[in-house]
Enzyme design. Structure first.
Site, PDB file in Angstrom:
ATOM      1  N   LEU A 186     106.690  45.298   2.691  1.00  0.00           N
ATOM      2  CA  LEU A 186     107.763  44.462   3.230  1.00  0.00           C
ATOM      3  C   LEU A 186     108.592  43.818   2.136  1.00  0.00           C
ATOM      4  O   LEU A 186     109.776  43.561   2.308  1.00  0.00           O
ATOM      5  CB  LEU A 186     107.174  43.361   4.125  1.00  0.00           C
ATOM      6  CG  LEU A 186     106.427  43.816   5.381  1.00  0.00           C
ATOM      7  CD1 LEU A 186     105.847  42.606   6.107  1.00  0.00           C
ATOM      8  CD2 LEU A 186     107.348  44.600   6.303  1.00  0.00           C
ATOM      9  N   GLY A 187     107.968  43.532   1.012  1.00  0.00           N
ATOM     10  CA  GLY A 187     108.667  42.876  -0.091  1.00  0.00           C
ATOM     11  C   GLY A 187     107.725  42.675  -1.256  1.00  0.00           C
ATOM     12  O   GLY A 187     106.522  42.936  -1.167  1.00  0.00           O
ATOM     13  N   HIS A 188     108.273  42.228  -2.373  1.00  0.00           N
ATOM     14  CA  HIS A 188     107.417  42.007  -3.546  1.00  0.00           C
ATOM     15  C   HIS A 188     108.027  40.950  -4.452  1.00  0.00           C
ATOM     16  O   HIS A 188     109.235  40.665  -4.404  1.00  0.00           O
ATOM     17  CB  HIS A 188     107.223  43.316  -4.324  1.00  0.00           C
ATOM     18  CG  HIS A 188     108.509  43.924  -4.830  1.00  0.00           C
ATOM     19  ND1 HIS A 188     109.100  43.528  -5.998  1.00  0.00           N
ATOM     20  CD2 HIS A 188     109.297  44.881  -4.306  1.00  0.00           C
ATOM     21  CE1 HIS A 188     110.206  44.228  -6.188  1.00  0.00           C
ATOM     22  NE2 HIS A 188     110.357  45.059  -5.161  1.00  0.00           N
ATOM     23  N   ASN A 208     114.961  30.999   3.281  1.00  0.00           N
ATOM     24  CA  ASN A 208     113.548  30.656   3.416  1.00  0.00           C
ATOM     25  C   ASN A 208     113.181  30.259   4.843  1.00  0.00           C
ATOM     26  O   ASN A 208     112.130  29.667   5.072  1.00  0.00           O
ATOM     27  CB  ASN A 208     113.172  29.528   2.451  1.00  0.00           C
ATOM     28  CG  ASN A 208     113.096  30.008   1.013  1.00  0.00           C
ATOM     29  OD1 ASN A 208     112.957  31.209   0.767  1.00  0.00           O
ATOM     30  ND2 ASN A 208     113.199  29.092   0.068  1.00  0.00           N
ATOM     31  N   VAL A 254     103.936  42.154  -0.508  1.00  0.00           N
ATOM     32  CA  VAL A 254     103.653  41.811   0.884  1.00  0.00           C
ATOM     33  C   VAL A 254     103.714  43.077   1.730  1.00  0.00           C
ATOM     34  O   VAL A 254     104.709  43.809   1.687  1.00  0.00           O
ATOM     35  CB  VAL A 254     104.642  40.766   1.426  1.00  0.00           C
ATOM     36  CG1 VAL A 254     104.348  40.469   2.894  1.00  0.00           C
ATOM     37  CG2 VAL A 254     104.567  39.481   0.619  1.00  0.00           C
ATOM     38  N   THR A 308     117.447  25.260  -5.057  1.00  0.00           N
ATOM     39  CA  THR A 308     118.539  26.220  -5.136  1.00  0.00           C
ATOM     40  C   THR A 308     119.842  25.438  -5.273  1.00  0.00           C
ATOM     41  O   THR A 308     120.099  24.530  -4.474  1.00  0.00           O
ATOM     42  CB  THR A 308     118.560  27.098  -3.873  1.00  0.00           C
ATOM     43  OG1 THR A 308     117.320  27.809  -3.800  1.00  0.00           O
ATOM     44  CG2 THR A 308     119.710  28.096  -3.914  1.00  0.00           C
ATOM     45  N   LYS A 366      99.936  39.201   1.894  1.00  0.00           N
ATOM     46  CA  LYS A 366     100.424  39.061   0.521  1.00  0.00           C
ATOM     47  C   LYS A 366      99.275  39.381  -0.427  1.00  0.00           C
ATOM     48  O   LYS A 366      98.229  38.732  -0.386  1.00  0.00           O
ATOM     49  CB  LYS A 366     100.963  37.658   0.263  1.00  0.00           C
ATOM     50  CG  LYS A 366     101.487  37.480  -1.160  1.00  0.00           C
ATOM     51  CD  LYS A 366     102.442  36.309  -1.286  1.00  0.00           C
ATOM     52  CE  LYS A 366     101.750  34.983  -1.215  1.00  0.00           C
ATOM     53  NZ  LYS A 366     102.663  33.869  -1.558  1.00  0.00           N
ATOM     54  N   ASP A 397     112.731  23.455  -1.354  1.00  0.00           N
ATOM     55  CA  ASP A 397     113.618  24.613  -1.513  1.00  0.00           C
ATOM     56  C   ASP A 397     114.056  25.132  -0.143  1.00  0.00           C
ATOM     57  O   ASP A 397     114.041  26.330   0.117  1.00  0.00           O
ATOM     58  CB  ASP A 397     112.929  25.721  -2.313  1.00  0.00           C
ATOM     59  CG  ASP A 397     113.910  26.791  -2.800  1.00  0.00           C
ATOM     60  OD1 ASP A 397     115.115  26.490  -2.917  1.00  0.00           O
ATOM     61  OD2 ASP A 397     113.478  27.927  -3.060  1.00  0.00           O
ATOM     62  N   LYS A 400     116.428  26.398   2.587  1.00  0.00           N
ATOM     63  CA  LYS A 400     117.702  27.121   2.633  1.00  0.00           C
ATOM     64  C   LYS A 400     117.545  28.231   3.673  1.00  0.00           C
ATOM     65  O   LYS A 400     116.412  28.604   4.033  1.00  0.00           O
ATOM     66  CB  LYS A 400     118.045  27.723   1.260  1.00  0.00           C
ATOM     67  CG  LYS A 400     116.963  28.633   0.677  1.00  0.00           C
ATOM     68  CD  LYS A 400     117.338  29.088  -0.721  1.00  0.00           C
ATOM     69  CE  LYS A 400     116.208  29.946  -1.342  1.00  0.00           C
ATOM     70  NZ  LYS A 400     116.561  30.390  -2.699  1.00  0.00           N
ATOM     71  N   ASP A 453     107.986  30.285   2.633  1.00  0.00           N
ATOM     72  CA  ASP A 453     108.110  30.186   1.168  1.00  0.00           C
ATOM     73  C   ASP A 453     107.930  28.763   0.656  1.00  0.00           C
ATOM     74  O   ASP A 453     108.885  28.053   0.349  1.00  0.00           O
ATOM     75  CB  ASP A 453     109.450  30.751   0.697  1.00  0.00           C
ATOM     76  CG  ASP A 453     109.423  31.118  -0.780  1.00  0.00           C
ATOM     77  OD1 ASP A 453     108.490  30.670  -1.483  1.00  0.00           O
ATOM     78  OD2 ASP A 453     110.301  31.857  -1.233  1.00  0.00           O
TER      79      ASP A 453
END
Length: 465
Positions: A31-33, A152, A39, A187, A54, A147, A149, A165
């Site tokens: 899914l992502g890294h 997230n 993940v 951010t 994860k 964080d 936003k 996150d």
């Protein structure tokens, strides 16, 4: 890292990183890294439910000195079981890997929805209500996100909001003696002005500011503080210069002005938000219960007890061995880490010190040398000019003996970790005459440190006005 995917949940097997984990989870697509983790989508073979797992490389986090971050993330995710927060179900480990089994949220990021244009007021209000419910719960549990936003914030298949996150989050235990946080993080477009000022801040009020920016973006379709020139954007944030579009109702405009109040002492609080007339329209208080800790695989809040070893065979590691290994690593001091926002503020032309700080000469360099080597070089330079050296962890003080008009020249040096292979050395005049500092820097410090520092344009020269 967002544990979501907008595509339908399907699993495949026997590809890289895939298979049956602990005999319980069928590992599927990536899914992502991130830098130290990946993940994957997974399916619980007993319940047939989809989760996001994860996978963290234990060796990399040990070498990178990130064990405290993992401990804190586990502790935080245990504290914040709420319908509008991505849930951690359990933590498992083998000798080489740590596995976070988390809620799978497949609706995508809130950012993707906003990127298509502004939302209708009723929809934006519903998302904002869920966000405030989640953030208020976090604060009540002593957790501060820092964080917040749209990137997230995830949406489930029913359109419910899920905060994710918590990598930059902090807990109340980290507050210093002055009652404030001092870590420069977040951010840029969503960060509160008091963070930019680098004078210390209350994290709860910082989160409220970020929620205000998010609400503005949901309703307007663009940022309240934005400019192609990053310094102009920083000035707008610090001064609170923004304009509400004509389609904002007077009630919404008044709320946003209280959310985006530059003085944190006057900024609206979470309880006050919940009593606000615009906020309360259609608001349904979230009813939920805190599940018994027995349902967690992380019953004590410390990673030594949190990482439960389900592995077998050559990969396995006994619990006492795992705890011993992690405790030893955690006891080894590491420099404080820097993030991308730190680097922006360090860059020539983007330094915020001229805007928000009075006085104080400082310079920064990037080095691939080890921390002991950098400290040894500072000691060598000090010895050559008969300066006294005082050391504590990653801080070094160089103290001269000659009395000037403003006392003896004293220079503070602090080392931060940028990546596992890069360090940032910050030098700052703490006492003494500025002219003497400039001369000492040009004559002794810069030549002495040159062999350890990366060449320009990476090095960051002194900010001399």
């Amino acid at each position: 890292m967002a544990t979501n995917s907008s595509s339908s949940p399907t699993t495949t097997t026997r590809k890289e990183g895939q298979g049956l984990l602990m005999g319980r989870y069928e590992i599927g697509k990536l899914l992502g890294h991130g830098s130290f983790s990946k993940v994957y989508l997974a399916r619980n073979v007993k319940t047939n439910e989809f989760v996001a797992i994860k996978v963290i490389d234990k060796e990399q986090i040990l070498k990178g000195g990130l064990i405290s971050h993992i401990k804190r993330e586990i502790s935080i995710l245990r504290r914040v079981r709420h319908p509008n927060i991505v849930q951690l179900f359990e933590v498992m480990a083998t000798k080489a890997k740590i596995f976070f089994v988390m809620e799978y949220v497949k609706g995508g990021e809130l950012f993707n929805k906003v990127a298509k244009g502004r939302l209708k007021e009723e929809i934006a209000r519903n998302y904002f209500q869920q966000l405030i419910s989640a953030v208020g719960f976090c604060h009540a549990r002593g957790v501060f996100h820092r964080d917040l936003k749209p990137e997230n914030i995830l949406l489930d298949e029913d359109g419910n909001l899920k905060v994710s996150d918590f990598g930059l989050s902090a807990i109340s235990d980290q507050i210093r003696g002055d009652g404030l946080f001092h870590t420069f993080c977040g951010t840029p477009a969503y960060v509160a002005p008091e963070v930019l000022g680098r004078k210390g801040y209350e994290a709860a009020k910082v989160d409220v500011w970020s929620c205000g920016v998010i609400l503005f973006v949901l309703m307007a379709g663009y940022l309240p503080f934005n400019d192609q020139n990053v310094m102009v954007m920083y000035k707008k944030i610090y001064k609170g210069e923004f304009r509400c579009p004509r389609w904002f109702t007077p009630e919404l405009t008044r709320l946003l002005k209280r959310l985006l109040q530059t003085n944190p002492e006057k900024r609206i609080t979470i309880p006050e938000i919940m009593e606000n007339r615009w906020f309360k329209k259609g608001f349904q208080d979230v009813k939920f219960y805190l599940e018994d800790d027995k349902l967690y695989s992380v019953p004590h809040g410390e990673i030594e007890a949190d990482v439960i070893d389900y592995s077998s065979g050559s990969e396995s590691q006994t619990i006492p061995e795992a705890r011993k290994q992690l405790r030893v690593s955690a006891s080894m001091p590491r420099p404080a880490s820097l993030n991308a926002f730190d680097l922006i503020s360090f860059s020539p032309g983007c330094s915020l010190s001229g805007l928000f700080e009075d006085g104080g000469e400082e310079s920064r360099f990037v080095s691939s040398a080890s921390v002991p080597n950098i400290i040894s070089k500072l000691e060598e330079i000090a010895k050559g000019v008969s300066f006294k050296v005082r050391k504590k962890d990653f801080r070094v003080s160089l103290e001269g003996s000659r009395e000037g008009e403003r006392g003896p020249l004293t220079i503070g040096a602090e080392i931060f970790e940028l990546t596992p292979n890069l360090r940032v050395l910050e030098l700052k005049k703490k006492a003494g005459d500025r002219v003497e500092y400039d001369e000492f820097f040009d004559r002794e410090l810069r030549p002495g440190l040159r062999t350890l520092m990366l060449p320009d344009p990476v090095s960051i020269e002194p900010n001399k006005e």
